[in-house]
Each structure stands twice: as structure tokens, then as C-alpha cells.
Enzyme design. Structure first.
Site, PDB file in Angstrom:
ATOM      1  N   GLN A   1      12.765  63.681   0.333  1.00 46.04           N
ATOM      2  CA  GLN A   1      14.111  63.078   0.390  1.00 46.04           C
ATOM      3  C   GLN A   1      14.654  63.099   1.819  1.00 46.04           C
ATOM      4  OE1 GLN A   1      13.156  65.293  -1.932  1.00 46.04           O
ATOM      5  NE2 GLN A   1      14.216  65.024  -3.875  1.00 46.04           N
TER       6      GLN A   1
ATOM      7  N   ASN B   1      20.015  74.454  -5.085  1.00 40.27           N
ATOM      8  CA  ASN B   1      19.843  73.194  -4.338  1.00 40.27           C
ATOM      9  C   ASN B   1      18.341  72.939  -4.231  1.00 40.27           C
ATOM     10  OD1 ASN B   1      20.923  70.921  -2.871  1.00 40.27           O
ATOM     11  ND2 ASN B   1      20.156  71.879  -1.007  1.00 40.27           N
ATOM     12  N   LYS B   2      17.997  71.845  -3.610  1.00 37.74           N
ATOM     13  CA  LYS B   2      16.590  71.430  -3.489  1.00 37.74           C
ATOM     14  C   LYS B   2      15.701  72.575  -3.020  1.00 37.74           C
ATOM     15  CE  LYS B   2      15.263  68.339  -4.404  1.00 37.74           C
ATOM     16  NZ  LYS B   2      14.721  68.230  -5.784  1.00 37.74           N
TER      17      LYS B   2
ATOM     18  N   ARG C   1      18.020  65.466 -16.638  1.00 35.55           N
ATOM     19  CA  ARG C   1      17.700  66.443 -15.579  1.00 35.55           C
ATOM     20  C   ARG C   1      18.598  67.671 -15.806  1.00 35.55           C
ATOM     21  NH1 ARG C   1      16.941  64.409  -9.644  1.00 35.55           N
ATOM     22  NH2 ARG C   1      15.660  66.273  -9.650  1.00 35.55           N
TER      23      ARG C   1
ATOM     24  N   ASP D   1      23.392  71.531  -6.178  1.00 38.48           N
ATOM     25  CA  ASP D   1      23.296  70.937  -7.519  1.00 38.48           C
ATOM     26  C   ASP D   1      24.093  71.729  -8.547  1.00 38.48           C
ATOM     27  OD1 ASP D   1      20.721  70.021  -6.008  1.00 38.48           O
ATOM     28  OD2 ASP D   1      21.137  68.586  -7.606  1.00 38.48           O
TER      29      ASP D   1
ATOM     30  N   ARG E   1      18.954  59.558  -7.726  1.00 41.59           N
ATOM     31  CA  ARG E   1      18.902  61.018  -7.697  1.00 41.59           C
ATOM     32  C   ARG E   1      20.037  61.514  -6.807  1.00 41.59           C
ATOM     33  NH1 ARG E   1      19.054  61.071  -2.827  1.00 41.59           N
ATOM     34  NH2 ARG E   1      18.810  63.303  -2.985  1.00 41.59           N
ATOM     35  N   GLY E   2      20.207  62.846  -6.806  1.00 42.12           N
ATOM     36  CA  GLY E   2      21.356  63.413  -6.104  1.00 42.12           C
ATOM     37  C   GLY E   2      22.427  63.722  -7.143  1.00 42.12           C
ATOM     38  N   ALA E   3      22.952  64.954  -7.092  1.00 48.11           N
ATOM     39  CA  ALA E   3      23.820  65.432  -8.179  1.00 48.11           C
ATOM     40  C   ALA E   3      25.000  64.502  -8.499  1.00 48.11           C
ATOM     41  CB  ALA E   3      24.305  66.845  -7.842  1.00 48.11           C
TER      42      ALA E   3
HETATM   43  O1  MRU Z   1      15.983  66.092  -6.879  1.00 44.56           O
HETATM   44  P1  MRU Z   1      17.139  65.465  -6.168  1.00 44.56           P
HETATM   45  O2  MRU Z   1      16.729  64.513  -5.101  1.00 44.56           O
HETATM   46  O3  MRU Z   1      18.135  64.872  -7.136  1.00 44.56           O
HETATM   47  O4  MRU Z   1      17.866  66.679  -5.449  1.00 44.56           O
HETATM   48  C1  MRU Z   1      19.012  66.438  -4.662  1.00 44.56           C
HETATM   49  C2  MRU Z   1      19.548  67.655  -4.036  1.00 44.56           C
HETATM   50  O5  MRU Z   1      19.043  68.746  -4.205  1.00 44.56           O
HETATM   51  C3  MRU Z   1      20.807  67.503  -3.248  1.00 44.56           C
HETATM   52  O6  MRU Z   1      20.842  68.418  -2.191  1.00 44.56           O
HETATM   53  C4  MRU Z   1      22.007  67.741  -4.170  1.00 44.56           C
HETATM   54  O7  MRU Z   1      21.897  66.991  -5.325  1.00 44.56           O
HETATM   55  C5  MRU Z   1      23.280  67.445  -3.508  1.00 44.56           C
HETATM   56  S1  MRU Z   1      23.498  65.687  -3.312  1.00 44.56           S
HETATM   57  C6  MRU Z   1      25.044  65.441  -2.669  1.00 44.56           C
END
Ligand code: MRU
Length: 353
Positions: free
Chosen positions: A198, A249-250, A88, A239, A45-47
């Protein structure tokens, strides 16, 4: 520094981020579908990390398929892209990476044999991984320039934006790493990041393993910390960033930005150019992923709410540009009003079609 993935040539090894911090288990993705499911179920996970994983999934598919020329494989390749982009919806890095490779694919000759096609797709995936790492380091350097000359910073962050969420180093966590390396960091306040944790599971794990001083708080304690302790800056990842600077973002980032503004704490977003979406004028059109309610009503498989409880689980929210002090990119820091700075940033590389 931990890495989220490792491409062996025959498989994509992914550290199972659902099991961290207490178990380090690697899964072996040998085909596109396994990697697509690993993106869906948050193994990776993570963009930026999901974009790189998706390109390696395309490599695996081309390797596994029996075909003679690109013309024989083309339809399956585009189906694979469709499958990956359905995993996603919010992080635009995934779409940008797939679109770039699709655009390249449009130039490939129909007669191109498999033996020559495979290195092309592999090179695209490796180039993305390499450039992501360099980009994160540049973001870190620009972000560290925000440190006041007066002393070390106490920084608050949300979610995980570190080496686990990228090809390495991280975006917002890259800024924190650079501050630390330059001796300008006193403390990191880590939002636990409900419901998927996270922050407490992954960001704390990364900081712990590097000896960077931190403490974890519940997301709702940010106001308390800003009121009663010293928080010099908030830095988060993104994201998807719309053309006007509105940032997805999250979930929890939006309320954090409101709290930061109320307390006069600068609020920065650290993100690469590949997280900007020029096709989306403002945050209202950013698709927000709704994740399963069980992520809220259960913990580790155990119910933590009445069994009949309904729950809404938007995985992201949108922070309006007006709450953001600056966007830290690999090219420098964009300040409000963001529109012009974002346009200039987008001109610095090829645009998404
Ligand atoms: O649902 P996730 O864990 O993929 O969400 C991640 C985030 O929201 C991060 O802040 C974002 O992807 C930036 S990662 C460099």
C-alpha cells in the site's frame, strides 16, 4: 486529489486499488454483494473508506429490492448489515458505521414507504462521507501543529492512509498534506508496506501526483534511516484503537514503533473518533485479520517462494500505547496516559452500542 469512490445514485464506482498505480480502472458496484466482495478483495481498502462503501452498499440494496414498506424490507436490511460486517474484521469504522445506521433503523416506522426510506439511508451514507472528509482535514491541521519551529520536517509513514483510504485528504497522510501545504515538510519516507505494498503503490502514487517530495524504502530499512538520516517524526493511521490507546494498524506498525522509540523519534497515530473502540479495553482483544498466504508467496500471480512454502499473513498488528507519543484526532492531540483523553473524546459524540 484522487478519490476511492463515487456514488452515482445507481451504482458505487470504486477505483480498483489493486491495479494502482499503473492502471486506473473503475469497477461499477450495482448491488450490495459486489461492494461486499470489493471490500473483501481490497478493491477498496482503508478503515474509513470501507465504512463509507458499506453504507453505500446498503443504499444500493434498498434501491434494488422490491418492497412496499420498511416492515417488508427490515429483515433483508439487517441481513445486508451482517454480510457487510463479515467482510473485514479489524477496522472498527465499518462496525461503528453499520451500528449507527442500525440504531437509526430501530426508530423507523414500520409503515415507512420505500420512497421515503431510500433518502434516509442515502443521507446516512452521504453524511458519513462528508463528515469523514471534514474530520480528515481537522486531523491534518492538528497534526501539522506538531512541526517544530526549527525547520521543515522529515516524516516517515507506513501503509496508505490518504484520499484512497478515506473519503478524501487522509488521516496520517492528511497530516503530511497539511505540513506540506503549510511549507513545513521537507521529505516523506514511505514504507513500501509488505506484502500488499500500500505504501509503494498507493501512498507514493498520491504523493507523486501532488508533487510532495518522497522516497520509498523497504519496511525493514526504517532503523537504518533513523540511525543514518534525519527522521523527525513517524505518523501512521489506525484501524482500531482500544480504550487504553493500544492501536491496531497495518502489520509492521508495531516493529516501526519499537524502532522509533529506540531512536528517540516521536511516533504518532492519526485517526478519527470513529476508529476508537470503547468496548475493547486493550489491544489483546482486537481481532486481527489473517489474509491469504499467497499475498506473501506470490507477486502479481508469480510465485516468489517455493511452491510448497507455508506462510502466515496477519494483515495488522497492535502497537502498545506505551510506544505512542500521541493520538492525533479531529478534536486535538491526546497525550499519554491515554485512558482519560480517550474517554473525553468518546463523550464528544454518540457511542457505539
Ligand atoms: O488492509 P488495508 O489496506 O485496509 O489497511 C489499511 C491500514 O492499515 C490503514 O493504515 C488504516 O486503515 C488507516 S486508513 C486512514
Amino acid at each position: 486529489m484522487f478519490t476511492a469512490m463515487n456514488f452515482t445514485g445507481d451504482s458505487l464506482r470504486l477505483i480498483d486499488q489493486r491495479r494502482l498505480p499503473h492502471e486506473e480502472i473503475w469497477i461499477e458496484g450495482q448491488d450490495l454483494e459486489t461492494v461486499a466482495q470489493a471490500i473483501e478483495n481490497m478493491t477498496v481498502r482503508g478503515a474509513p473508506a470501507i465504512a463509507t462503501a458499506a453504507l453505500y452498499a446498503l443504499v444500493l440494496d434498498a434501491k434494488n429490492a422490491s418492497f412496499r414498506t420498511w416492515a417488508d424490507y427490515r429483515a433483508r436490511f439487517f441481513q445486508g448489515c451482517q454480510r457487510l460486517q463479515a467482510t473485514r474484521p479489524t477496522a472498527v469504522n465499518l462496525f461503528n458505521a453499520l451500528n449507527a445506521v442500525r440504531q437509526a433503523a430501530d426508530t423507523w416506522s414500520s409503515e415507512l414507504p420505500k420512497a421515503e426510506l431510500l433518502p434516509l439511508i442515502t443521507a446516512a451514507a452521504q453524511a458519513l462521507e462528508k463528515s469523514d472528509l471534514e474530520t480528515c482535514r481537522a486531523i491534518g491541521e492538528h497534526g501539522a501543529s506538531l512541526a517544530s519551529s526549527a525547520g521543515s520536517m522529515r516524516v516517515l509513514t507506513h501503509c496508505n492512509t490518504g484520499s484512497l483510504a478515506t473519503a478524501g485528504y487522509g488521516t496520517a497522510l492528511g497530516v503530511i498534506r497539511s505540513l506540506y501545504t503549510q511549507g513545513k515538510l521537507e521529505h516523506v519516507y514511505v514504507d513500501e508496506t509488505r506484502p500488499y505494498l500500500q505504501g509503494s503503490r498507493l501512498t507514493a502514487f498520491e504523493l507523486q501526483s501532488e508533487g510532495i517530495p518522497y522516497s520509498i524504502q523497504t519496511d525493514s530499512a526504517a532503523a537504518y534511516l533513523m540511525r543514518y538520516e534525519r527522521v523527525d517524526m513517524v505518523v501512521v493511521g489506525a484501524d482500531r484503537i482500544a480504550a487504553n490507546g493500544d492501536t491496531a494498524n497495518k502489520v509492521g506498525t508495531y516493529s516501526l514503533a519499537i524502532v522509533a522509540q529506540y531512536h528517540g523519534v516521536p511516533f504518532y497515530v492519526a485517526a478519527p473518533r470513529s476508529t476508537f473502540d470503547p468496548l475493547i479495553p486493550d489491544g489483546r482483544s482486537i481481532p486481527i485479520e489473517m489474509r491469504p498466504p499467497q499475498e506473501i508467496t506470490e507477486h502479481g500471480g508469480h510465485p516468489i517462494a517455493p511452491r510448497q512454502a507455508q506462510a502466515k499473513n496477519p494483515s495488522f498488528d497492535v502497537t502498545p500505547a506505551s510506544l505512542i507519543s500521541g493520538l492525533i484526532t479531529e478534536y486535538g492531540i491526546i497525550r499519554a496516559p491515554f485512558g482519560e483523553g480517550i474517554q473525553e473524546l468518546l463523550r464528544k459524540g454518540c457511542q457505539r452500542s
